[in-house]
Design a protein around this motif. Sequence first.
Motif, PDB file in Angstrom:
ATOM      1  N   TYR A 337       0.788  -1.226  -0.120  1.00 55.65           N
ATOM      2  CA  TYR A 337       0.138   0.037   0.065  1.00 55.65           C
ATOM      3  C   TYR A 337       0.941   1.159  -0.201  1.00 55.65           C
ATOM      4  N   GLN A 377      -7.266   0.974  -4.599  1.00 53.02           N
ATOM      5  CA  GLN A 377      -7.556   2.599  -5.007  1.00 53.02           C
ATOM      6  C   GLN A 377      -6.161   3.102  -5.253  1.00 53.02           C
ATOM      7  N   ARG A 378      -5.375   2.783  -4.430  1.00 50.70           N
ATOM      8  CA  ARG A 378      -3.978   3.382  -4.717  1.00 50.70           C
ATOM      9  C   ARG A 378      -3.215   2.808  -5.952  1.00 50.70           C
ATOM     10  N   PRO A 612      -7.556  18.207  -1.403  1.00 50.48           N
ATOM     11  CA  PRO A 612      -6.158  18.385  -1.263  1.00 50.48           C
ATOM     12  C   PRO A 612      -5.452  17.548  -0.642  1.00 50.48           C
ATOM     13  N   PHE A 816     -25.708  13.456  -0.246  1.00 47.63           N
ATOM     14  CA  PHE A 816     -24.389  13.407   0.817  1.00 47.63           C
ATOM     15  C   PHE A 816     -23.198  13.170  -0.228  1.00 47.63           C
ATOM     16  N   TRP A 819     -22.553  16.700  -0.955  1.00 46.90           N
ATOM     17  CA  TRP A 819     -22.108  17.328  -0.050  1.00 46.90           C
ATOM     18  C   TRP A 819     -20.548  16.947   0.432  1.00 46.90           C
ATOM     19  N   LYS A 820     -20.240  15.852   0.437  1.00 47.29           N
ATOM     20  CA  LYS A 820     -18.789  15.427   0.439  1.00 47.29           C
ATOM     21  C   LYS A 820     -18.059  15.857  -0.332  1.00 47.29           C
ATOM     22  N   GLY A 823     -16.109  19.477   0.047  1.00 46.35           N
ATOM     23  CA  GLY A 823     -15.892  19.360   1.420  1.00 46.35           C
ATOM     24  C   GLY A 823     -14.695  20.322   2.069  1.00 46.35           C
ATOM     25  N   ARG A 899     -22.912  24.850   1.222  1.00 49.87           N
ATOM     26  CA  ARG A 899     -21.735  24.414   0.524  1.00 49.87           C
ATOM     27  C   ARG A 899     -21.913  24.643  -0.956  1.00 49.87           C
TER      28      ARG A 899
ATOM     29  N   GLN B  22     -10.346  19.882  19.535  1.00 48.29           N
ATOM     30  CA  GLN B  22     -11.706  20.120  20.142  1.00 48.29           C
ATOM     31  C   GLN B  22     -12.862  19.367  19.437  1.00 48.29           C
ATOM     32  N   ASP B  25     -19.184  16.511  22.824  1.00 44.01           N
ATOM     33  CA  ASP B  25     -19.629  15.257  23.308  1.00 44.01           C
ATOM     34  C   ASP B  25     -20.181  14.433  22.280  1.00 44.01           C
ATOM     35  N   GLU B  51      -7.678   5.293   5.494  1.00 45.95           N
ATOM     36  CA  GLU B  51      -8.162   6.700   5.165  1.00 45.95           C
ATOM     37  C   GLU B  51      -9.737   6.752   5.140  1.00 45.95           C
ATOM     38  N   TRP B  53     -11.578   9.138   4.966  1.00 43.44           N
ATOM     39  CA  TRP B  53     -12.640   9.490   3.741  1.00 43.44           C
ATOM     40  C   TRP B  53     -12.948   8.364   2.583  1.00 43.44           C
ATOM     41  N   ASP B  54     -12.052   7.633   2.394  1.00 44.55           N
ATOM     42  CA  ASP B  54     -12.303   6.651   1.357  1.00 44.55           C
ATOM     43  C   ASP B  54     -13.359   5.572   1.849  1.00 44.55           C
ATOM     44  N   GLN B  55     -13.150   5.297   3.060  1.00 45.58           N
ATOM     45  CA  GLN B  55     -13.513   3.848   3.298  1.00 45.58           C
ATOM     46  C   GLN B  55     -14.866   3.915   4.276  1.00 45.58           C
ATOM     47  N   TYR B  59     -22.291   7.799   5.862  1.00 46.96           N
ATOM     48  CA  TYR B  59     -21.733   9.322   5.135  1.00 46.96           C
ATOM     49  C   TYR B  59     -21.626  10.282   6.244  1.00 46.96           C
ATOM     50  N   SER B  62     -18.789  12.001   7.482  1.00 50.80           N
ATOM     51  CA  SER B  62     -17.795  12.931   6.626  1.00 50.80           C
ATOM     52  C   SER B  62     -18.855  14.310   6.308  1.00 50.80           C
ATOM     53  N   VAL B  63     -20.431  14.107   6.675  1.00 45.25           N
ATOM     54  CA  VAL B  63     -20.758  15.061   6.732  1.00 45.25           C
ATOM     55  C   VAL B  63     -20.692  16.088   7.866  1.00 45.25           C
ATOM     56  N   PRO B  66     -16.036  17.384   7.562  1.00 42.42           N
ATOM     57  CA  PRO B  66     -15.361  17.615   6.495  1.00 42.42           C
ATOM     58  C   PRO B  66     -13.906  17.624   6.628  1.00 42.42           C
ATOM     59  N   ARG B  69     -11.397  14.317   5.643  1.00 46.83           N
ATOM     60  CA  ARG B  69     -10.660  14.037   4.384  1.00 46.83           C
ATOM     61  C   ARG B  69      -8.974  13.880   4.466  1.00 46.83           C
ATOM     62  N   ASN B  70      -8.898  14.884   5.519  1.00 47.57           N
ATOM     63  CA  ASN B  70      -7.377  14.871   5.501  1.00 47.57           C
ATOM     64  C   ASN B  70      -6.700  14.127   6.899  1.00 47.57           C
TER      65      ASN B  70
END
Lengths: 917, 158
Positions: A337, A377-378, A612, A816, A819-820, A823, A899, B22, B25, B51, B53-55, B59, B62-63, B66, B69-70
């Motif tokens: 990976y 995916q990689r 990014p 969604f 929405w994602k 982001g 968004r 931060q 709860d 990761e 984001w991918d997996q 949803y 991720s909502v 945001p 993703r990093n």
Amino acid sequence: MPAVSKGDGMRGLAVFISDIRNCKSKEAEVKRINKELANIRSKFKGDKALDGYSKKKYVCKLLFIFLLGHDIDFGHMEAVNLLSSNKYTEKQIGYLFISVLVNSNSDLIRLINNGIKNDLASRNPTFMNLALHCIAFASEIPRILVAGDTMDSVKQSAALCLLRLNRTSPDLVPMGEWTARVVHLLNDQHLGVVTAATSLITTLAQKSPDDFKTSISLAVARLSRIVTSASIDLQDYTYYFVAAPWLSVKLLRLLQCYPPPEDAALRSRLTECLETILNKAQEPPKSKKVQHSNAKNAVLFEAISLIIHHDSEPTLLVRACNQLGQFLQHRETNLRYLALESMCTLASSEFSHEAVKTHIETVINALKTERDVSVRQRAVDLLYAMCDRSNAKQIVAEMLSYLETADYSIREEIVLKVAILAEKYAVDYTWYVDTILNLIRIAGDYVSEEVWYRVIQIVINRDDVQGYAAKTVFEALQAPACHENLVKVGGYILGEFGNLIAGDSRSSPLVQFNLLHSKFHLCSVPTRALLLSAYIKFINLFPEVKATIQEVLRSDSQLRNADVELQQRAVEYLRLSCIASTDILATVLEEMPPFPERESSILAKLKRKKGPGNLPDIDDARRNVNGNTEHSEKTETTNKVTLVRTASAYLLNLNSTPTAGASLLVDVFSDSSTLASVEVSDENFPRFVCKNNGVIFENQLLQIGLKSEYRQNLGRMYVFYGNKTSTQFLSFSSSVTCNDTLKNHILSTSSVDPIIEGGAQVQQILNIECVSDFTDAPVLNVQFRYGGTLQNIAVKLPVMLNKFFQPTEMTSQDFFQRWKQLGAPQQEVQKIFKAKHPMDTEVTKAKILGFGVALLDRVDPNPENFVGAGVIHSKNTQVGCLLRLEPNTQAQMYRLTLRTSRDSVSQRLCDLLSEQF
Amino acid sequence: MIRFILIQNRAGKTRLAKWYMQFDDDEKQKLIEEVHAVVTVRDAKHTNFVEVWDQLVSYALSVLFPQFRNFKIIYRRYAGLYFCICVDVTDNNLAYLEGIHNFVEVLNEYFHNVCELDLVFNFYKVYTVVDEMFLAGEIRETSQTKVLKQLLMLQSLE
């Protein structure tokens, strides 16, 4: 009982924990907890002062209860009291309670501060550390800086504490003379101090690289000492025969804040280090343990990152590539990976691109055999990154075949990648057309608008492929079941270029038409609308099928269609085909002109999607390890372009141009100078955000009413001037000024009679076009004479960005997903505000609909919330927009989140809408 | 930078949660559930990295976040316990993977063959161990000898 707790354990606590563990049911647990809470409460409230031990025990019990997931609303004071205890164990529990339970904005902070200050002043290293640890977690506690002449472990904590403060509130710790001293910590004897200091310096160097340049030579020297040391030299810091792996990683990371050292000696010393690390990877392992290989490879991967970051030493780059190549076939999934991931960035270096390409077969194999989807995916990412003209056909073919079985979560991304590669490396555009049609066939649902728009753009712009495209779509449409996207592409292409294949009797005009029309009834409204436009184009291309098509248009299912867009098209096209001469038809329905070449909209979309720091992109700057991704971010947001004028665009041109006839055109920008001093009235402006009609201005003399309608990027506004007096207005004139004429554009204003009789009302028409997103509204300037005095009135016209919304219905899943995709932090704008009006669900619904978006039912898990979606149409672009409004009736507050793909749009829409509730 | 450290058992009970940024709860609860859902379905053929984001299965996360993703989660399983560290997507995977193991070895030494129960009964001590090794979202001390020496010193204090 665990060994360590002998002697110092809190018996009461252990008993309590055992009791909880023995509870058979949730109810029993709650009961036991309530009993304990009552007990503790009475102890805290009791007359008898508690000793330190009991206080510690009870606070610890409260903490345990909290960690089980129950609310704790008392005991904070007792915890703060523990801070002032002289005993370590009591102090520690006090600090633990505070860092777990107390928010930084609590009233207790001042008391806690005192405790911390005392401990920091105590000169007792253990207490100082406790205080420092606590500061690092309760984030807002003001600056308490510690001098470095203390014990090592305190230095470590102090460095990281400073780092934390720098991250949360940088202005509290201004750079000063201490910065130079921090850099020298890299020379410290204690490797733990160096580890902590390196983290601090890396963070600071990212913010102001120039101030910490001196760290380069020190870091290289340190690294060199570590990598050349015999494995036993570093004793405590040797981990499974690897010398200080974590520190090495951190040092390599620090060096990635800078370009390669300029000083030749330093540079060669660093190169030596990197070579040594690469050499070690080839040596036989000193241990069979996975810990050994992981630690060694952690350093290796970081070294490769640095090599890629420098991108200046061809030999090192190629060696790195070969090393990664070995890992591609390693039995450890982790290594495969990471190798794929790392190779992606190597592929973008000119020095190593060719070397990466040699691994193509292995990567393709990974795509087929890996069990972990993230590894596959990689592999897709890497194939994309290594693609060029020489291997594009092979890679695209492999990706297409993988697409048939690919996981749903990554299909859309693969579709985009295939579309981009096919376009980018197409020498032969017939291959390109075939590829895209295959894409639609295999994964039609995942082919977004951008993709099929793009194939049409390319076909229109390249006349060498038009005939082939027409033939291919014609053949593809023969399939009994084809995806709607194919019908769209087919309809558009045959409508434009069907004549190129009409010579063959197997694809005569009538056959073409019948083929398209056989799909008509299975399609959604937008596709049908597109097909209707294709039909009218057929009438122009092939006069012989005119009668057949007119017959279809005339049928009730078209002329009386419930959908207003379809009905309008049918009526207008039918009429057009009946009354217009062939010349006029030929002009109106002329072939579409070539599209201006800009960055592919698909590429922009992929960038948005990947976000990014995550994109191995052919053209893009390679990923910066230290997380500085602003530069790639910018290109993303500015490049959202949608190049297609859809079929409906010409429909609108048909009705708007004639009505704004040339004689009525008034130059609206010529004489605005005299009016500059008038105050612009905008008090009614906000009322028009969610509605289109009403009174925008009124004084004793004049009332100005508005009626407006908008469609896509065009709008028309009817302005009614009502004379409220019984006397004439003389020399009446009006004009419109736009501050930002490039962005929203008044196409024309009709003229108004210079005299308005007493009690009369006159009407003026404004045609408006939205060119791109805008903030400032146009101003209507009115001038007239009443009883001998000149009246000047200026009114801000309610032309707002949201007027150009087209509502979009979508499913919860689509919502969604989009929405994602939107982001990135700057794409989202959020506002929390107090309700200005009573919070009524129906009123709110009406306002959101009036705002222009579609209200999506059952998308948000919370039925109280409102969720909407729409697309803003402007001449240059279309901007998709998602919004969510969360009312909190108890607090009488709203939270609004928007968004869109453009930050300026998100901000503007949020400002407009948040004023409405 | 580390965003949070989580120790969970197979049933999803949290044995330790240490947060370096931060969250409120509700968000913490949501994250704990999601991490559990993501890591427990993976087996030895999978990588130790997720990761998010991918997996992500749902949803919802991720909502809510945001910024995720990093982020990525690096985890390792020891008997019935999952040790998870959430870090930035650009961070060095293997370094944190071994960071977990280093931490586990210290726990093992400190508690003399650590088991899940030790973490339950001595939760307040586990926090001390974490604080010695990780601070402000960074690795603070990696030497097992030094950490254990410090822990024993603290142990001797009253």
